[in-house]
Write a protein that holds these residues in place. Structure first.
Motif, PDB file in Angstrom:
ATOM      1  N   ARG A 147       1.028  -1.374   0.310  1.00 22.91           N
ATOM      2  CA  ARG A 147       0.146  -0.234  -0.079  1.00 22.91           C
ATOM      3  C   ARG A 147       0.891   1.314  -0.033  1.00 22.91           C
ATOM      4  NH1 ARG A 147      -4.606  -1.479   4.322  1.00 22.91           N
ATOM      5  NH2 ARG A 147      -6.163  -2.904   2.530  1.00 22.91           N
ATOM      6  N   ALA A 148       2.101   1.352   0.884  1.00 14.39           N
ATOM      7  CA  ALA A 148       2.929   2.312   1.091  1.00 14.39           C
ATOM      8  C   ALA A 148       3.592   2.129  -0.424  1.00 14.39           C
ATOM      9  CB  ALA A 148       4.008   2.108   1.932  1.00 14.39           C
ATOM     10  N   ARG A 149       3.819   1.400  -1.554  1.00 13.91           N
ATOM     11  CA  ARG A 149       4.410   1.878  -2.834  1.00 13.91           C
ATOM     12  C   ARG A 149       2.995   2.681  -3.536  1.00 13.91           C
ATOM     13  NH1 ARG A 149       9.341   2.754  -2.908  1.00 13.91           N
ATOM     14  NH2 ARG A 149       9.801   0.837  -1.626  1.00 13.91           N
ATOM     15  N   LEU A 150       1.698   1.705  -3.192  1.00 16.81           N
ATOM     16  CA  LEU A 150       0.571   2.341  -4.146  1.00 16.81           C
ATOM     17  C   LEU A 150       0.979   3.371  -3.868  1.00 16.81           C
ATOM     18  CD1 LEU A 150      -1.044   1.182  -5.522  1.00 16.81           C
ATOM     19  CD2 LEU A 150      -2.935   0.516  -4.542  1.00 16.81           C
ATOM     20  N   ARG A 151       0.740   4.413  -2.846  1.00 19.31           N
ATOM     21  CA  ARG A 151       0.657   5.810  -2.602  1.00 19.31           C
ATOM     22  C   ARG A 151       2.009   6.096  -3.310  1.00 19.31           C
ATOM     23  NH1 ARG A 151      -0.477   3.905   2.299  1.00 19.31           N
ATOM     24  NH2 ARG A 151       1.662   4.672   2.799  1.00 19.31           N
ATOM     25  N   GLU A 152       2.446   5.758  -3.677  1.00 19.36           N
ATOM     26  CA  GLU A 152       3.759   6.275  -4.202  1.00 19.36           C
ATOM     27  C   GLU A 152       3.595   6.682  -5.647  1.00 19.36           C
ATOM     28  OE1 GLU A 152       7.577   5.199  -3.143  1.00 19.36           O
ATOM     29  OE2 GLU A 152       7.705   5.887  -1.568  1.00 19.36           O
ATOM     30  N   MET A 153       2.716   5.064  -6.221  1.00 21.68           N
ATOM     31  CA  MET A 153       1.924   4.922  -7.268  1.00 21.68           C
ATOM     32  C   MET A 153       1.476   4.445  -7.778  1.00 21.68           C
ATOM     33  SD  MET A 153       5.568   3.337  -8.675  1.00 21.68           S
ATOM     34  CE  MET A 153       7.346   3.753  -8.463  1.00 21.68           C
ATOM     35  N   PRO A 154       0.407   5.461  -7.975  1.00 18.70           N
ATOM     36  CA  PRO A 154      -1.076   5.233  -7.416  1.00 18.70           C
ATOM     37  C   PRO A 154      -1.847   4.569  -9.178  1.00 18.70           C
ATOM     38  CG  PRO A 154      -1.000   7.267  -7.161  1.00 18.70           C
ATOM     39  CD  PRO A 154       0.089   6.923  -7.114  1.00 18.70           C
ATOM     40  N   GLU A 155      -1.311   5.055  -9.750  1.00 16.39           N
ATOM     41  CA  GLU A 155      -1.808   4.421 -11.379  1.00 16.39           C
ATOM     42  C   GLU A 155      -0.900   2.777 -11.535  1.00 16.39           C
ATOM     43  OE1 GLU A 155      -3.942   5.730 -13.039  1.00 16.39           O
ATOM     44  OE2 GLU A 155      -4.182   7.823 -11.463  1.00 16.39           O
ATOM     45  N   ASN A 156      -0.290   2.377 -11.097  1.00 16.54           N
ATOM     46  CA  ASN A 156       0.339   1.277 -11.371  1.00 16.54           C
ATOM     47  C   ASN A 156      -0.438   0.392 -10.736  1.00 16.54           C
ATOM     48  OD1 ASN A 156       1.899  -0.501 -11.024  1.00 16.54           O
ATOM     49  ND2 ASN A 156       3.300   0.409 -12.224  1.00 16.54           N
ATOM     50  N   ASP A 157      -1.173  -0.451 -12.530  1.00 20.93           N
ATOM     51  CA  ASP A 157      -1.712  -2.067 -12.106  1.00 20.93           C
ATOM     52  C   ASP A 157      -1.219  -2.599 -11.426  1.00 20.93           C
ATOM     53  OD1 ASP A 157      -3.432  -0.084 -13.634  1.00 20.93           O
ATOM     54  OD2 ASP A 157      -2.645  -0.694 -15.696  1.00 20.93           O
ATOM     55  N   ARG A 158      -0.041  -2.939 -11.860  1.00 23.20           N
ATOM     56  CA  ARG A 158       0.799  -4.070 -11.118  1.00 23.20           C
ATOM     57  C   ARG A 158       0.129  -3.953  -9.574  1.00 23.20           C
ATOM     58  NH1 ARG A 158       6.850  -7.024 -12.123  1.00 23.20           N
ATOM     59  NH2 ARG A 158       5.815  -8.702 -10.864  1.00 23.20           N
ATOM     60  N   LEU A 159       0.571  -2.892  -9.081  1.00 20.20           N
ATOM     61  CA  LEU A 159       0.949  -2.587  -8.018  1.00 20.20           C
ATOM     62  C   LEU A 159      -0.703  -2.763  -7.245  1.00 20.20           C
ATOM     63  CD1 LEU A 159       3.423  -0.095  -6.663  1.00 20.20           C
ATOM     64  CD2 LEU A 159       3.586  -1.739  -6.364  1.00 20.20           C
ATOM     65  N   ARG A 160      -1.346  -2.021  -7.197  1.00 17.68           N
ATOM     66  CA  ARG A 160      -3.391  -2.110  -7.649  1.00 17.68           C
ATOM     67  C   ARG A 160      -3.386  -4.136  -7.624  1.00 17.68           C
ATOM     68  NH1 ARG A 160      -4.295   2.486 -10.368  1.00 17.68           N
ATOM     69  NH2 ARG A 160      -4.856   1.461 -12.439  1.00 17.68           N
ATOM     70  N   GLY A 161      -2.800  -4.600  -8.270  1.00 14.97           N
ATOM     71  CA  GLY A 161      -3.018  -5.507  -8.243  1.00 14.97           C
ATOM     72  C   GLY A 161      -1.991  -6.933  -6.980  1.00 14.97           C
ATOM     73  N   LEU A 162      -1.237  -6.144  -7.150  1.00 14.05           N
ATOM     74  CA  LEU A 162      -0.329  -7.066  -5.433  1.00 14.05           C
ATOM     75  C   LEU A 162      -1.480  -6.780  -4.309  1.00 14.05           C
ATOM     76  CD1 LEU A 162       2.140  -8.464  -4.634  1.00 14.05           C
ATOM     77  CD2 LEU A 162       3.337  -6.080  -4.450  1.00 14.05           C
ATOM     78  N   GLU A 163      -1.800  -5.546  -4.316  1.00 13.70           N
ATOM     79  CA  GLU A 163      -3.201  -5.168  -2.975  1.00 13.70           C
ATOM     80  C   GLU A 163      -3.452  -6.096  -3.312  1.00 13.70           C
ATOM     81  OE1 GLU A 163      -4.333  -1.278  -0.809  1.00 13.70           O
ATOM     82  OE2 GLU A 163      -4.778  -2.144  -3.466  1.00 13.70           O
ATOM     83  N   ALA A 164      -4.530  -6.417  -4.006  1.00 14.39           N
ATOM     84  CA  ALA A 164      -5.265  -7.152  -4.151  1.00 14.39           C
ATOM     85  C   ALA A 164      -4.882  -8.385  -3.862  1.00 14.39           C
ATOM     86  CB  ALA A 164      -6.433  -6.433  -5.316  1.00 14.39           C
ATOM     87  N   GLY A 165      -4.341  -9.225  -4.159  1.00 14.40           N
ATOM     88  CA  GLY A 165      -3.976 -10.135  -3.883  1.00 14.40           C
ATOM     89  C   GLY A 165      -3.661 -10.820  -2.616  1.00 14.40           C
ATOM     90  N   ILE A 166      -2.586  -9.402  -2.425  1.00 17.90           N
ATOM     91  CA  ILE A 166      -2.151 -10.205  -1.042  1.00 17.90           C
ATOM     92  C   ILE A 166      -3.704  -9.694  -0.007  1.00 17.90           C
ATOM     93  CG2 ILE A 166      -0.983  -8.495   1.130  1.00 17.90           C
ATOM     94  CD1 ILE A 166       1.171  -7.700  -0.532  1.00 17.90           C
ATOM     95  N   GLN A 167      -4.184  -9.050  -0.451  1.00  9.71           N
ATOM     96  CA  GLN A 167      -5.811  -9.096   1.343  1.00  9.71           C
ATOM     97  C   GLN A 167      -6.565  -9.993   0.744  1.00  9.71           C
ATOM     98  OE1 GLN A 167      -7.764  -4.787  -0.159  1.00  9.71           O
ATOM     99  NE2 GLN A 167      -8.677  -5.569   1.903  1.00  9.71           N
TER     100      GLN A 167
END
Length: 392
Positions: A372-392
């Motif tokens: 989530r911390a990295r996603l806040r830095e790169m909010p538009e990155n689809d891979r990070l959003r997918g990473l967050e969803a997968g971990i959650q």
């Protein structure tokens, strides 16, 4: 002076009893015959005196004639001495006195005639000398007509003078030579104006052959040689300038600079050269910058990975420092920065993914926090959003 002085009685007594004092008491250097004339004139006894004035005059005339002869002889000797000393004008004046005193003196008249001839000859020689000197001045100034006229005037004074006649012929020859020289000079000027400097120099050489001592001709020849050299130089410069212009237009800057360097050696003050040199140097710099930018663009396109992109970025940064306002440099730098950011972002995302996967089973909460911390830095990155969803 009176012969006797004193009161009347005393004078009478002296007259009656004493002879008159001699002339030597009063003067010196007189004809001695005067003593007898004076003594007879002042005799106490009337019978001893001159009976008539004519007789006294006759005796005085004899003295005068004798005195005149002596004076004439002395003057004539003086005249002869002056002639020997070549003081002819003074001798002539003395002889004039002699002839006035003794008009029948043939020796004096003959000598006077000789002196007159000598004076006339001298006067004629002086006049001839002056004419020759003036003629020489005119010859030095190349005024041949005036010089010839002066020399011919001198010849009239002494027609048999071979030296004078030779001088006239020499002046005429110089005049003819000068006419030829002037003809060559005019021909040289004509061909010079047509640009044929070689022929002009040949003609001037012909003129100089006629008078090697003419400094004006030598100066004109040197000026012609210099002008010919300048013409050759100007022609070469024009040719080089034309070649440089064509090379600059064809963007052959190295070739153009070679021509311009040659011009700089020949005519560094040429205004057109300075302008063209600036254009050629600017064009070369621009072409080299363009080639460098093209090469950097290729290197950027071929860069694989962060390290290669960093090296290319450093090179682009260096050229940016030199040309910060060049649009092409700015565009290339922006592209390099963007690619480097993308690579850095991908590398960061990859590192984040690996870190989160490692923590996923041991500490899923920590893994989710990092994602989530990295996603806040790169909010538009689809891979990070997918990473967050997968971990959650």
């Amino acid at each position: 002076h009176l012969p006797f002085t004193g009161d009347d009685y005393s004078v009478v007594q002296q007259i009656l009893s004493q002879p008159a004092p001699p002339l030597t008491k009063y003067t010196q250097g007189y004809p001695t015959a005067l003593d007898e004339i004076v003594t007879r004139s002042l005799a106490t006894d009337v019978a001893d005196r001159y009976p008539t004035a004519d007789e006294m005059a006759a005796d005085l005339h004899s003295v005068l004639e004798e005195l005149k002869k002596e004076t004439v002889a002395e003057l004539f000797q003086q005249a002869e001495r002056l002639v020997q000393e070549q003081q002819f004008r003074d001798a002539f004046n003395v002889l004039v006195k002699v002839v006035k005193m003794d008009s029948h003196n043939t020796a004096a008249r003959r000598l006077m005639t000789q002196v007159q001839k000598t004076l006339s000859a001298r006067q004629r020689a002086e006049e001839i000398q002056q004419l020759r000197l003036h003629a020489e001045d005119e010859l030095r100034d190349h005024n041949y007509e005036q010089a010839i006229a002066l020399l011919e005037q001198a010849v009239k004074l002494e027609p048999a003078n071979a030296e004078l006649n030779a001088a006239v012929e020499s002046a005429k020859e110089k005049k003819n030579r000068r006419l030829k020289i002037d003809m060559f000079v005019r021909e040289a000027e004509t061909v010079r104006q047509k640009g044929d400097f070689n022929r002009a120099q040949e003609v001037m050489m012909q003129a100089m052959e006629l008078d090697r001592d003419d400094s004006g001709l030598r100066a004109a020849y040197q000026a012609l040689v210099k002008e010919a050299q300048e013409a050759v130089r100007d022609k070469k410069v024009r040719t080089l300038l034309e070649s440089a212009k064509n090379d600059v237009a064809a963007r052959k800057f190295d070739s153009a600079l070679e021509s311009l360097n040659e011009i700089e050696r020949i005519d560094p003050a040429n205004v057109e050269f300075l302008s063209l040199l600036k254009s050629a140097k600017g064009g070369k710099e621009q072409a080299e910058r363009r080639r460098l930018l093209e090469q950097l663009q290729r290197d950027l396109d071929l860069a694989n990975g962060y390290e290669q992109l960093s090296e290319v970025g450093k090179a682009i940064e260096a050229i940016y420092d030199k040309f910060p306002n060049d649009p092409s440099v700015l565009k290339l730098k922006a592209s390099a920065d963007r690619q480097l950011r993308d690579v850095e972002a991908r590398r960061t995302i990859e590192e984040t993914v690996q870190q989160c996967r490692t923590l996923l089973y041991t500490s899923p909460e920590e893994s989710l926090r990092i994602a989530r911390a990295r996603l806040r830095e790169m909010p538009e990155n689809d891979r990070l959003r997918g990473l967050e969803a997968g971990i959650q």
